[in-house]
Design an enzyme around this catalytic site. Structure first.
Site, PDB file in Angstrom:
ATOM      1  N   VAL A  16       0.832  -1.207   0.000  1.00  0.00           N
ATOM      2  CA  VAL A  16       0.000   0.000   0.000  1.00  0.00           C
ATOM      3  C   VAL A  16       0.863   1.252   0.000  1.00  0.00           C
ATOM      4  O   VAL A  16       0.644   2.178  -0.784  1.00  0.00           O
ATOM      5  CB  VAL A  16      -0.970   0.009   1.197  1.00  0.00           C
ATOM      6  CG1 VAL A  16      -1.708   1.354   1.279  1.00  0.00           C
ATOM      7  CG2 VAL A  16      -1.972  -1.127   1.094  1.00  0.00           C
ATOM      8  N   TYR A  68      11.904   8.842  11.992  1.00  0.00           N
ATOM      9  CA  TYR A  68      10.801   9.561  12.631  1.00  0.00           C
ATOM     10  C   TYR A  68      11.092  11.037  12.884  1.00  0.00           C
ATOM     11  O   TYR A  68      10.168  11.844  12.965  1.00  0.00           O
ATOM     12  CB  TYR A  68      10.413   8.856  13.930  1.00  0.00           C
ATOM     13  CG  TYR A  68       9.702   7.538  13.712  1.00  0.00           C
ATOM     14  CD1 TYR A  68       8.439   7.507  13.120  1.00  0.00           C
ATOM     15  CD2 TYR A  68      10.293   6.330  14.075  1.00  0.00           C
ATOM     16  CE1 TYR A  68       7.781   6.310  12.900  1.00  0.00           C
ATOM     17  CE2 TYR A  68       9.633   5.117  13.863  1.00  0.00           C
ATOM     18  CZ  TYR A  68       8.390   5.114  13.273  1.00  0.00           C
ATOM     19  OH  TYR A  68       7.737   3.923  13.048  1.00  0.00           O
ATOM     20  N   ALA A  83       0.390  -5.164  10.317  1.00  0.00           N
ATOM     21  CA  ALA A  83       0.177  -6.524   9.816  1.00  0.00           C
ATOM     22  C   ALA A  83      -0.907  -6.512   8.749  1.00  0.00           C
ATOM     23  O   ALA A  83      -1.910  -5.812   8.876  1.00  0.00           O
ATOM     24  CB  ALA A  83      -0.221  -7.437  10.974  1.00  0.00           C
ATOM     25  N   ARG A  91     -10.926  -7.938   8.686  1.00  0.00           N
ATOM     26  CA  ARG A  91     -10.134  -6.779   9.099  1.00  0.00           C
ATOM     27  C   ARG A  91     -10.109  -6.656  10.618  1.00  0.00           C
ATOM     28  O   ARG A  91      -9.125  -6.202  11.202  1.00  0.00           O
ATOM     29  CB  ARG A  91     -10.710  -5.515   8.461  1.00  0.00           C
ATOM     30  CG  ARG A  91     -10.640  -5.507   6.929  1.00  0.00           C
ATOM     31  CD  ARG A  91     -11.265  -4.252   6.346  1.00  0.00           C
ATOM     32  NE  ARG A  91     -11.255  -4.242   4.886  1.00  0.00           N
ATOM     33  CZ  ARG A  91     -12.248  -4.652   4.131  1.00  0.00           C
ATOM     34  NH1 ARG A  91     -13.349  -5.136   4.691  1.00  0.00           N
ATOM     35  NH2 ARG A  91     -12.163  -4.595   2.816  1.00  0.00           N
ATOM     36  N   ALA A 121      -4.388   4.315   7.140  1.00  0.00           N
ATOM     37  CA  ALA A 121      -4.956   3.400   6.154  1.00  0.00           C
ATOM     38  C   ALA A 121      -4.919   1.943   6.603  1.00  0.00           C
ATOM     39  O   ALA A 121      -5.561   1.095   6.000  1.00  0.00           O
ATOM     40  CB  ALA A 121      -4.216   3.528   4.826  1.00  0.00           C
ATOM     41  N   PRO A 124      -7.668  -2.842  11.158  1.00  0.00           N
ATOM     42  CA  PRO A 124      -8.999  -2.276  10.902  1.00  0.00           C
ATOM     43  C   PRO A 124      -8.963  -0.755  11.052  1.00  0.00           C
ATOM     44  O   PRO A 124      -8.725  -0.242  12.136  1.00  0.00           O
ATOM     45  CB  PRO A 124      -9.890  -2.927  11.958  1.00  0.00           C
ATOM     46  CG  PRO A 124      -8.941  -3.255  13.080  1.00  0.00           C
ATOM     47  CD  PRO A 124      -7.609  -3.533  12.455  1.00  0.00           C
ATOM     48  N   VAL A 125      -9.182  -0.061   9.966  1.00  0.00           N
ATOM     49  CA  VAL A 125      -8.858   1.355   9.886  1.00  0.00           C
ATOM     50  C   VAL A 125      -9.659   2.215  10.870  1.00  0.00           C
ATOM     51  O   VAL A 125      -9.117   3.181  11.422  1.00  0.00           O
ATOM     52  CB  VAL A 125      -9.018   1.870   8.441  1.00  0.00           C
ATOM     53  CG1 VAL A 125     -10.469   1.866   7.987  1.00  0.00           C
ATOM     54  CG2 VAL A 125      -8.416   3.252   8.298  1.00  0.00           C
ATOM     55  N   ASP A 151     -14.448   1.686  -0.521  1.00  0.00           N
ATOM     56  CA  ASP A 151     -15.735   1.002  -0.688  1.00  0.00           C
ATOM     57  C   ASP A 151     -16.678   1.861  -1.530  1.00  0.00           C
ATOM     58  O   ASP A 151     -17.388   1.358  -2.410  1.00  0.00           O
ATOM     59  CB  ASP A 151     -16.367   0.728   0.678  1.00  0.00           C
ATOM     60  CG  ASP A 151     -15.401   0.073   1.631  1.00  0.00           C
ATOM     61  OD1 ASP A 151     -15.283  -1.154   1.632  1.00  0.00           O
ATOM     62  OD2 ASP A 151     -14.731   0.822   2.381  1.00  0.00           O
ATOM     63  N   ARG A 154     -15.552   1.700  -5.105  1.00  0.00           N
ATOM     64  CA  ARG A 154     -15.970   0.424  -5.698  1.00  0.00           C
ATOM     65  C   ARG A 154     -17.466   0.449  -6.027  1.00  0.00           C
ATOM     66  O   ARG A 154     -17.893  -0.028  -7.090  1.00  0.00           O
ATOM     67  CB  ARG A 154     -15.681  -0.720  -4.717  1.00  0.00           C
ATOM     68  CG  ARG A 154     -14.208  -1.049  -4.559  1.00  0.00           C
ATOM     69  CD  ARG A 154     -13.955  -1.950  -3.354  1.00  0.00           C
ATOM     70  NE  ARG A 154     -12.574  -2.429  -3.309  1.00  0.00           N
ATOM     71  CZ  ARG A 154     -11.976  -2.883  -2.221  1.00  0.00           C
ATOM     72  NH1 ARG A 154     -12.639  -2.917  -1.062  1.00  0.00           N
ATOM     73  NH2 ARG A 154     -10.722  -3.312  -2.263  1.00  0.00           N
ATOM     74  N   HIS A 171     -23.094   9.387  -7.823  1.00  0.00           N
ATOM     75  CA  HIS A 171     -22.935   9.938  -6.474  1.00  0.00           C
ATOM     76  C   HIS A 171     -23.678   9.035  -5.496  1.00  0.00           C
ATOM     77  O   HIS A 171     -24.910   9.058  -5.411  1.00  0.00           O
ATOM     78  CB  HIS A 171     -23.455  11.373  -6.419  1.00  0.00           C
ATOM     79  CG  HIS A 171     -22.768  12.270  -7.400  1.00  0.00           C
ATOM     80  ND1 HIS A 171     -21.504  12.780  -7.187  1.00  0.00           N
ATOM     81  CD2 HIS A 171     -23.146  12.701  -8.628  1.00  0.00           C
ATOM     82  CE1 HIS A 171     -21.135  13.501  -8.234  1.00  0.00           C
ATOM     83  NE2 HIS A 171     -22.120  13.471  -9.119  1.00  0.00           N
ATOM     84  N   HIS A 178     -15.378  -0.008   7.763  1.00  0.00           N
ATOM     85  CA  HIS A 178     -14.716  -0.486   6.548  1.00  0.00           C
ATOM     86  C   HIS A 178     -14.539  -1.995   6.730  1.00  0.00           C
ATOM     87  O   HIS A 178     -13.518  -2.473   7.199  1.00  0.00           O
ATOM     88  CB  HIS A 178     -13.356   0.196   6.376  1.00  0.00           C
ATOM     89  CG  HIS A 178     -12.541  -0.362   5.237  1.00  0.00           C
ATOM     90  ND1 HIS A 178     -13.035  -0.500   3.964  1.00  0.00           N
ATOM     91  CD2 HIS A 178     -11.266  -0.828   5.194  1.00  0.00           C
ATOM     92  CE1 HIS A 178     -12.095  -1.010   3.185  1.00  0.00           C
ATOM     93  NE2 HIS A 178     -11.019  -1.233   3.911  1.00  0.00           N
ATOM     94  N   THR A 232      -4.656  -6.118  -1.418  1.00  0.00           N
ATOM     95  CA  THR A 232      -5.219  -5.020  -2.211  1.00  0.00           C
ATOM     96  C   THR A 232      -4.381  -3.776  -1.944  1.00  0.00           C
ATOM     97  O   THR A 232      -4.048  -3.497  -0.799  1.00  0.00           O
ATOM     98  CB  THR A 232      -6.690  -4.740  -1.834  1.00  0.00           C
ATOM     99  OG1 THR A 232      -6.736  -4.139  -0.537  1.00  0.00           O
ATOM    100  CG2 THR A 232      -7.505  -6.014  -1.813  1.00  0.00           C
TER     101      THR A 232
END
Length: 316
Positions: A16, A68, A83, A91, A121, A124-125, A151, A154, A171, A178, A232
């Site tokens: 990602v 950092y 992870a 998720r 991102a 689980p976001v 989502d 998509r 729209h 998510h 993904t």
């Protein structure tokens, strides 16, 4: 005239992260991009590779691998580290291990003196965005999760494909977690200002199950992609770049992000995917859609699942 130099610090150069960096370079959105990863050689290699593409980029971007301490002067820190979701995993299965990873990451970033905006991102976001807010101590408006931006994309793509119209003229929104409890807001789905329900009347072979299948394919898309290629990353990378542009260019764009709710939609003390106005200061405001009773119940269920999953981590 003082020219502002935008700096983005990317934490995590996996699938990602590297896809995001590549898309960011191709769109010429930031003047500085620093790559930070535990695997320093990987980050250095990505920086070298990206720099070699600069002659073909739309604008000049300074790219380097760092640490950092480079977050101190960053306008935006994007976190994609953590992870990954494995085949057969949800998720939400990733909660505890990624929460532990994030505590260390956020502590290091804040120790640098960072005072910008976080964009999260990693899955689980919704829960990890809440974790970043808690760990950082920053105002809720300056901690944003990618939420249901992918989502929603998509959803719009599949609707555009089904009705044979440009997806950019669709729209419609996916809200909630998510993940498996997300929901489509059919009551606010439009094509060129016309309700989806009206478009279906002109489609001779239309069946309600076609729309139901579209949502199912949206909800389960990640599972199908992971099954085929292991992860993904292109779609979410493009979504993160879209969010980066909205922030750095102060666009006041409405995007479905993981935002903190404090009474909106009848929910409190939770980060979850909803439409929100995004600009240079982060989240300006949450956009409250007028939902049907069924949509309200499904959204409430989605929030309750998130809160229950968070309990072991935050002792809620």
């Amino acid at each position: 005239m003082l020219n502002r130099v935008n700096r983005v610090a990317l934490i995590g150069t996996g699938f990602v992260g590297s896809s995001y960096a590549f898309a960011l370079l191709n769109q010429g959105i930031t003047e500085e991009l620093v790559l930070i990863d535990l695997n320093k050689e990987k980050a250095e290699g990505d920086a070298m590779d990206l720099n070699h593409g600069l002659p073909f980029a739309p604008s000049r971007t300074k790219i380097w691998y760092g640490d950092y301490s480079d977050c101190k002067d960053a306008d935006l820190v994007v976190i994609t580290a953590g992870a990954n979701q494995k085949p057969g995993e949800t998720r939400l299965d990733l909660v505890e291990k990624n929460a532990r990873i994030f505590k260390g990451i956020v502590d290091e970033i804040m120790a640098s003196g960072f005072d910008g905006i976080f964009l999260v991102a990693t899955n689980p976001v919704d829960i990890l965005t809440y974790a970043v807010w808690k760990y950082s101590g920053l105002p809720k408006e300056r901690v944003i999760g990618s939420g249901t931006i992918l989502d929603t994309a998509r959803f719009r793509f599949l609707l555009g494909q089904y009705f044979d119209v440009d997806t950019r003229n669709v729209h419609a929104y996916i809200i909630g977690e998510h993940g498996d409890t997300e929901l489509p807001v059919w009551s606010n789905a439009y094509i060129a200002g016309t309700a989806i329900s009206e478009w279906t009347k002109n489609k001779q072979d239309f069946k309600q199950e076609n729309l139901d299948n579209i949502f199912t394919n949206v909800r389960d898309a990640a599972y199908h992609i992971i099954e085929r290629k292991g992860a993904t990353y292109y779609g979410i990378a493009m979504g993160l770049v879209r969010l980066t542009r909205a922030i750095l260019r102060d666009e006041n764009s409405v995007l479905t992000v993981s935002a903190y709710l404090n009474g909106e939609y009848g929910e409190k003390d939770i980060y979850v995917g909803v439409p929100a106005v995004v600009n240079r200061n982060g989240i300006r405001e949450v956009v409250e859609l007028e939902l049907t009773e069924d949509e309200i119940q499904k959204f409430s269920h989605s929030v309750s699942v998130l809160k229950k999953t968070m309990e072991p981590v935050f002792n809620r």
